[in-house]
Scaffold this motif. Sequence first.
Motif, PDB file in Angstrom:
ATOM      1  N   GLY A 228       3.462  12.216   2.283  1.00  0.00           N
ATOM      2  CA  GLY A 228       3.402  11.547   0.978  1.00  0.00           C
ATOM      3  C   GLY A 228       1.967  11.231   0.586  1.00  0.00           C
ATOM      4  O   GLY A 228       1.061  11.228   1.418  1.00  0.00           O
ATOM      5  N   ILE A 229       1.801  10.939  -0.688  1.00  0.00           N
ATOM      6  CA  ILE A 229       0.442  10.667  -1.177  1.00  0.00           C
ATOM      7  C   ILE A 229      -0.114   9.368  -0.587  1.00  0.00           C
ATOM      8  O   ILE A 229      -1.314   9.255  -0.352  1.00  0.00           O
ATOM      9  CB  ILE A 229       0.394  10.655  -2.728  1.00  0.00           C
ATOM     10  CG1 ILE A 229      -1.068  10.695  -3.199  1.00  0.00           C
ATOM     11  CG2 ILE A 229       1.158   9.473  -3.306  1.00  0.00           C
ATOM     12  CD1 ILE A 229      -1.252  10.946  -4.671  1.00  0.00           C
ATOM     13  N   LEU A 230       0.760   8.389  -0.309  1.00  0.00           N
ATOM     14  CA  LEU A 230       0.242   7.124   0.242  1.00  0.00           C
ATOM     15  C   LEU A 230      -0.310   7.356   1.647  1.00  0.00           C
ATOM     16  O   LEU A 230      -1.325   6.765   2.048  1.00  0.00           O
ATOM     17  CB  LEU A 230       1.335   6.057   0.273  1.00  0.00           C
ATOM     18  CG  LEU A 230       1.904   5.631  -1.089  1.00  0.00           C
ATOM     19  CD1 LEU A 230       2.910   4.498  -0.913  1.00  0.00           C
ATOM     20  CD2 LEU A 230       0.811   5.196  -2.065  1.00  0.00           C
ATOM     21  N   GLU A 231       0.383   8.233   2.372  1.00  0.00           N
ATOM     22  CA  GLU A 231      -0.056   8.590   3.725  1.00  0.00           C
ATOM     23  C   GLU A 231      -1.445   9.250   3.668  1.00  0.00           C
ATOM     24  O   GLU A 231      -2.331   8.946   4.470  1.00  0.00           O
ATOM     25  CB  GLU A 231       0.985   9.595   4.225  1.00  0.00           C
ATOM     26  CG  GLU A 231       0.983   9.985   5.620  1.00  0.00           C
ATOM     27  CD  GLU A 231       2.183  10.961   5.860  1.00  0.00           C
ATOM     28  OE1 GLU A 231       2.990  11.232   4.938  1.00  0.00           O
ATOM     29  OE2 GLU A 231       2.279  11.446   6.991  1.00  0.00           O
ATOM     30  N   ALA A 232      -1.603  10.137   2.681  1.00  0.00           N
ATOM     31  CA  ALA A 232      -2.891  10.826   2.522  1.00  0.00           C
ATOM     32  C   ALA A 232      -3.980   9.815   2.170  1.00  0.00           C
ATOM     33  O   ALA A 232      -5.106   9.873   2.691  1.00  0.00           O
ATOM     34  CB  ALA A 232      -2.783  11.884   1.433  1.00  0.00           C
ATOM     35  N   ALA A 233      -3.638   8.857   1.303  1.00  0.00           N
ATOM     36  CA  ALA A 233      -4.627   7.857   0.880  1.00  0.00           C
ATOM     37  C   ALA A 233      -5.000   6.950   2.042  1.00  0.00           C
ATOM     38  O   ALA A 233      -6.174   6.612   2.230  1.00  0.00           O
ATOM     39  CB  ALA A 233      -4.052   7.026  -0.263  1.00  0.00           C
ATOM     40  N   LYS A 234      -4.007   6.591   2.837  1.00  0.00           N
ATOM     41  CA  LYS A 234      -4.294   5.693   3.965  1.00  0.00           C
ATOM     42  C   LYS A 234      -5.307   6.345   4.907  1.00  0.00           C
ATOM     43  O   LYS A 234      -6.242   5.692   5.385  1.00  0.00           O
ATOM     44  CB  LYS A 234      -3.012   5.351   4.708  1.00  0.00           C
ATOM     45  CG  LYS A 234      -3.285   4.505   5.928  1.00  0.00           C
ATOM     46  CD  LYS A 234      -2.030   4.088   6.632  1.00  0.00           C
ATOM     47  CE  LYS A 234      -2.363   3.492   7.983  1.00  0.00           C
ATOM     48  NZ  LYS A 234      -2.560   4.487   9.038  1.00  0.00           N
ATOM     49  N   ALA A 235      -5.118   7.632   5.143  1.00  0.00           N
ATOM     50  CA  ALA A 235      -6.028   8.324   6.061  1.00  0.00           C
ATOM     51  C   ALA A 235      -7.452   8.391   5.506  1.00  0.00           C
ATOM     52  O   ALA A 235      -8.416   8.536   6.260  1.00  0.00           O
ATOM     53  CB  ALA A 235      -5.498   9.737   6.323  1.00  0.00           C
ATOM     54  N   MET A 236      -7.592   8.279   4.180  1.00  0.00           N
ATOM     55  CA  MET A 236      -8.935   8.338   3.575  1.00  0.00           C
ATOM     56  C   MET A 236      -9.620   6.979   3.576  1.00  0.00           C
ATOM     57  O   MET A 236     -10.823   6.894   3.344  1.00  0.00           O
ATOM     58  CB  MET A 236      -8.831   8.779   2.097  1.00  0.00           C
ATOM     59  CG  MET A 236      -8.392  10.191   1.901  1.00  0.00           C
ATOM     60  SD  MET A 236      -7.959  10.478   0.164  1.00  0.00           S
ATOM     61  CE  MET A 236      -9.583  10.744  -0.557  1.00  0.00           C
ATOM     62  N   GLY A 237      -8.839   5.901   3.744  1.00  0.00           N
ATOM     63  CA  GLY A 237      -9.389   4.561   3.551  1.00  0.00           C
ATOM     64  C   GLY A 237      -9.489   4.322   2.043  1.00  0.00           C
ATOM     65  O   GLY A 237      -9.196   5.195   1.247  1.00  0.00           O
ATOM     66  N   GLY A 238      -9.887   3.124   1.657  1.00  0.00           N
ATOM     67  CA  GLY A 238     -10.080   2.873   0.217  1.00  0.00           C
ATOM     68  C   GLY A 238      -8.815   2.457  -0.496  1.00  0.00           C
ATOM     69  O   GLY A 238      -8.765   2.459  -1.725  1.00  0.00           O
ATOM     70  N   GLY A 239      -7.773   2.091   0.247  1.00  0.00           N
ATOM     71  CA  GLY A 239      -6.569   1.552  -0.385  1.00  0.00           C
ATOM     72  C   GLY A 239      -5.852   2.584  -1.228  1.00  0.00           C
ATOM     73  O   GLY A 239      -5.977   3.800  -1.006  1.00  0.00           O
ATOM     74  N   PHE A 240      -5.099   2.090  -2.210  1.00  0.00           N
ATOM     75  CA  PHE A 240      -4.247   2.978  -3.012  1.00  0.00           C
ATOM     76  C   PHE A 240      -4.714   3.054  -4.466  1.00  0.00           C
ATOM     77  O   PHE A 240      -3.923   3.346  -5.366  1.00  0.00           O
ATOM     78  CB  PHE A 240      -2.789   2.507  -2.940  1.00  0.00           C
ATOM     79  CG  PHE A 240      -2.225   2.541  -1.539  1.00  0.00           C
ATOM     80  CD1 PHE A 240      -2.373   3.674  -0.746  1.00  0.00           C
ATOM     81  CD2 PHE A 240      -1.551   1.440  -1.010  1.00  0.00           C
ATOM     82  CE1 PHE A 240      -1.861   3.718   0.542  1.00  0.00           C
ATOM     83  CE2 PHE A 240      -1.041   1.468   0.276  1.00  0.00           C
ATOM     84  CZ  PHE A 240      -1.199   2.614   1.056  1.00  0.00           C
ATOM     85  N   SER A 241      -5.987   2.774  -4.691  1.00  0.00           N
ATOM     86  CA  SER A 241      -6.448   2.811  -6.079  1.00  0.00           C
ATOM     87  C   SER A 241      -6.231   4.194  -6.674  1.00  0.00           C
ATOM     88  O   SER A 241      -6.343   5.214  -5.980  1.00  0.00           O
ATOM     89  CB  SER A 241      -7.923   2.414  -6.171  1.00  0.00           C
ATOM     90  OG  SER A 241      -8.688   3.281  -5.391  1.00  0.00           O
ATOM     91  N   ASN A 242      -5.878   4.213  -7.963  1.00  0.00           N
ATOM     92  CA  ASN A 242      -5.638   5.430  -8.754  1.00  0.00           C
ATOM     93  C   ASN A 242      -4.374   6.199  -8.355  1.00  0.00           C
ATOM     94  O   ASN A 242      -4.184   7.322  -8.801  1.00  0.00           O
ATOM     95  CB  ASN A 242      -6.839   6.389  -8.708  1.00  0.00           C
ATOM     96  CG  ASN A 242      -8.100   5.726  -9.201  1.00  0.00           C
ATOM     97  OD1 ASN A 242      -8.685   4.924  -8.488  1.00  0.00           O
ATOM     98  ND2 ASN A 242      -8.483   6.025 -10.409  1.00  0.00           N
ATOM     99  N   ILE A 243      -3.526   5.594  -7.518  1.00  0.00           N
ATOM    100  CA  ILE A 243      -2.330   6.307  -7.053  1.00  0.00           C
ATOM    101  C   ILE A 243      -1.074   5.510  -7.361  1.00  0.00           C
ATOM    102  O   ILE A 243      -0.966   4.342  -6.992  1.00  0.00           O
ATOM    103  CB  ILE A 243      -2.382   6.482  -5.518  1.00  0.00           C
ATOM    104  CG1 ILE A 243      -3.593   7.305  -5.131  1.00  0.00           C
ATOM    105  CG2 ILE A 243      -1.097   7.111  -5.004  1.00  0.00           C
ATOM    106  CD1 ILE A 243      -3.924   7.188  -3.669  1.00  0.00           C
TER     107      ILE A 243
END
Length: 407
Positions: A228-243
């Motif tokens: 999922g996109i949240l999983e991808a965002a978590k791995a990047m750091g930086g929270g869930f901004s723009n998602i």
Amino acid sequence: MIASPKPYQRGKCLPSSNPFQRLADLLDGVTPGRDPIIMTIGEPQNAIPDFTADVLAENMGDFRRYPPINGTPEFRQAVASWLDRRYALDGTVDADHGVLPLNGSREGLSFGAIAARDQLDKGLDHPVVILPNPFYQTYAAAAHVADAEAVLLDAVAANGFLPDLDSLDPDLLQGTVAFYIASPTNPEGHVVDIAYWQRLIELARKHRFLIFADECYSEIYRETPPPGILEAAKAMGGGFSNIIVLNSLSKRSNLAGLRCGFAAGDPDFLRKWAKFRGLAAPQVPLPAQALAVRAYQDENHVAENRRLYNEKFEAAERILGPILGPVTPEAGFFLWLDVSRWGDGVSVARALWSDIGIKVLPGGYLASDQADGGNPGRNYIRISLTAPLKQVETALDRLANWMGETA
Ligand SMILES: Cc1ncc(COP(=O)(O)O)c(C=O)c1O
């Protein structure tokens, strides 16, 4: 309007009409050749969870009450915990500020772009909403509601059914307020991988637009759960901004009629959206939220649902594979078949109805015509595998025979 190179096209895109209406027009006056089998609509027919009646009965009295627009704490927590378990998010979804109930994901998809346009306040005369082509037609309605220019990105076999993000020029992205994309995709059943999600997130943050990630088929997969996109965002750091991810109980739990889903992700966006929604949006009835709490705590009915779909894909592989090669998508409950050997999607859909009584959707009706007259869905038909196994087998046997005789 700025001219743009392929593989995308620009322009106001008023959804001309619903694909089902277009099909009704196409088949108007055509008599089905045999007893009809309808394989068009993505409406689940597997059983609803066995606790549905009890939970609704226990919470019946709450139909009296106006529900809070941001949902009950129990609803938000159940969704946050489910997301956490499903995508290993380590508690990063804030149940109080990172989840909003929706009347099904479609309602959130429809009005997300206008919220993005208003909140981002980019000072654009001509805001852009990006969507793949083919696409779930509500995305075009969302662009229309936001009075935005729709930019349609080819999602075709040549690019793995996913728009080529690197073909997008920075000026276009600067003017973008919302980017709609589904994973698993409808109609193709393709799954977005983590690297693709992360590239999209980078672009969204760099050019300040919102991603509306439509994950309503996330639980209808073959073997491997789609990332999922949240999983991808978590791995990047930086929270869930723009998602913003959207999902619902419609496909997961066969509760399409409950109209209960959620948006989760960017807490800043959701906080402001909730304020506006408090004036303008339909709330989710409290008994429906109570049922959602129970449904998100249970995976047994979801696993059974998946098993039933997978049985039908095995049948499809057995019956159609010898003619078409592999037909099973990574996820979702549709077959997306290239039928160019027999005509285009429209002529094949018409022939299948008049020759063998099978109703399928022409792929071109799920896509927009391109400026050069092409249509990325033209050679395809979409077949919904929502009917019971026996009926699916009967329909696919007829289809296989028709293909054999007509080629
Ligand atoms: C890709 C896609 N997104 C969203 C929806 C809407 O689902 P719901 O509003 O029931 O959650 C559908 C329904 O068929 C769909 O196919």
